[in-house]
Write a protein that holds these residues in place. Structure first.
Motif, mmCIF file in Angstrom:
data_model
loop_
_atom_site.group_PDB
_atom_site.id
_atom_site.type_symbol
_atom_site.label_atom_id
_atom_site.label_comp_id
_atom_site.label_asym_id
_atom_site.label_seq_id
_atom_site.Cartn_x
_atom_site.Cartn_y
_atom_site.Cartn_z
ATOM 1 N N GLN A 48 3.515 -2.735 -9.103
ATOM 2 C CA GLN A 48 4.230 -3.983 -9.396
ATOM 3 C C GLN A 48 4.599 -4.774 -8.149
ATOM 4 O O GLN A 48 5.127 -5.874 -8.243
ATOM 5 C CB GLN A 48 5.516 -3.661 -10.170
ATOM 6 N N MET A 49 4.289 -4.237 -6.998
ATOM 7 C CA MET A 49 4.712 -4.831 -5.731
ATOM 8 C C MET A 49 3.947 -6.122 -5.442
ATOM 9 O O MET A 49 2.741 -6.208 -5.660
ATOM 10 C CB MET A 49 4.470 -3.816 -4.609
ATOM 11 N N ALA A 50 4.664 -7.112 -4.950
ATOM 12 C CA ALA A 50 4.036 -8.366 -4.541
ATOM 13 C C ALA A 50 3.070 -8.097 -3.394
ATOM 14 O O ALA A 50 3.275 -7.204 -2.571
ATOM 15 C CB ALA A 50 5.103 -9.372 -4.106
ATOM 16 N N THR A 51 2.010 -8.862 -3.333
ATOM 17 C CA THR A 51 0.968 -8.675 -2.325
ATOM 18 C C THR A 51 1.536 -8.702 -0.909
ATOM 19 O O THR A 51 1.112 -7.930 -0.049
ATOM 20 C CB THR A 51 -0.114 -9.766 -2.479
ATOM 21 N N SER A 52 2.501 -9.566 -0.669
ATOM 22 C CA SER A 52 3.073 -9.679 0.675
ATOM 23 C C SER A 52 3.775 -8.382 1.100
ATOM 24 O O SER A 52 3.801 -8.050 2.285
ATOM 25 C CB SER A 52 4.052 -10.845 0.736
ATOM 26 N N TYR A 53 4.323 -7.638 0.162
ATOM 27 C CA TYR A 53 4.992 -6.381 0.480
ATOM 28 C C TYR A 53 4.018 -5.197 0.473
ATOM 29 O O TYR A 53 4.266 -4.190 1.119
ATOM 30 C CB TYR A 53 6.123 -6.108 -0.510
ATOM 31 N N LEU A 54 2.939 -5.345 -0.251
ATOM 32 C CA LEU A 54 1.971 -4.261 -0.369
ATOM 33 C C LEU A 54 1.359 -3.893 0.986
ATOM 34 O O LEU A 54 1.163 -2.715 1.290
ATOM 35 C CB LEU A 54 0.876 -4.648 -1.367
ATOM 36 N N ALA A 55 1.089 -4.875 1.809
ATOM 37 C CA ALA A 55 0.523 -4.613 3.137
ATOM 38 C C ALA A 55 1.498 -3.794 3.990
ATOM 39 O O ALA A 55 1.092 -2.860 4.683
ATOM 40 C CB ALA A 55 0.176 -5.919 3.837
ATOM 41 N N LYS A 56 2.768 -4.126 3.935
ATOM 42 C CA LYS A 56 3.790 -3.377 4.674
ATOM 43 C C LYS A 56 3.870 -1.945 4.147
ATOM 44 O O LYS A 56 3.926 -0.989 4.923
ATOM 45 C CB LYS A 56 5.153 -4.084 4.545
ATOM 46 N N TYR A 57 3.854 -1.793 2.811
ATOM 47 C CA TYR A 57 3.886 -0.454 2.224
ATOM 48 C C TYR A 57 2.693 0.372 2.695
ATOM 49 O O TYR A 57 2.840 1.534 3.077
ATOM 50 C CB TYR A 57 3.905 -0.523 0.691
ATOM 51 N N ARG A 58 1.523 -0.220 2.658
ATOM 52 C CA ARG A 58 0.315 0.508 3.074
ATOM 53 C C ARG A 58 0.388 0.932 4.533
ATOM 54 O O ARG A 58 -0.051 2.020 4.901
ATOM 55 C CB ARG A 58 -0.922 -0.341 2.815
ATOM 56 N N ALA A 59 0.938 0.078 5.388
ATOM 57 C CA ALA A 59 1.079 0.426 6.810
ATOM 58 C C ALA A 59 2.039 1.607 6.978
ATOM 59 O O ALA A 59 1.765 2.538 7.748
ATOM 60 C CB ALA A 59 1.567 -0.783 7.603
ATOM 61 N N LEU A 60 3.143 1.584 6.248
ATOM 62 C CA LEU A 60 4.091 2.691 6.308
ATOM 63 C C LEU A 60 3.463 3.979 5.778
ATOM 64 O O LEU A 60 3.619 5.045 6.371
ATOM 65 C CB LEU A 60 5.354 2.355 5.500
ATOM 66 N N ALA A 61 2.749 3.872 4.671
ATOM 67 C CA ALA A 61 2.101 5.047 4.076
ATOM 68 C C ALA A 61 1.045 5.620 5.018
ATOM 69 O O ALA A 61 0.896 6.847 5.136
ATOM 70 C CB ALA A 61 1.487 4.678 2.734
ATOM 71 N N ARG A 62 0.336 4.755 5.723
ATOM 72 C CA ARG A 62 -0.675 5.211 6.687
ATOM 73 C C ARG A 62 -0.009 5.967 7.847
ATOM 74 O O ARG A 62 -0.502 7.007 8.295
ATOM 75 C CB ARG A 62 -1.455 4.006 7.211
#
Length: 77
Positions: free
Chosen positions: A39-53
């Motif tokens: 459900q995350m907005a695209t703008s936040y998804l990139a930040k989430y992916r960076a943290l998860a990486r």
């Protein structure tokens, strides 16, 4: 493996665990604030992916050290 080297690796492992736990908490807070990944907005998804990486990289480092320390334990017995 020398005792000093084992101690150094154990210290590094402890530091990695602490960093991993802190990052995991940061990711949990990020998800709580911005919604689940689906459900995350695209703008936040990139930040989430960076943290998860980053978290995955830390976990890989931890596993590498675990294998090294286990191998060294097996070699000394």
């Amino acid at each position: 493996m020398a005792e000093d080297d084992t101690q150094s690796r154990m210290q590094l492992y402890r530091e990695l665990v602490l960093r991993y736990e802190k990052l995991d908490e940061e990711i949990d807070a990020f998800i709580a604030k911005h919604g689940s990944v689906d459900q995350m907005a695209t703008s936040y998804l990139a930040k989430y992916r960076a943290l998860a990486r980053q978290r995955e990289d830390l976990q890989n480092e931890m596993r590498f050290l675990e294998r090294q320390l286990k191998l060294d334990d097996d070699q000394t017995t």
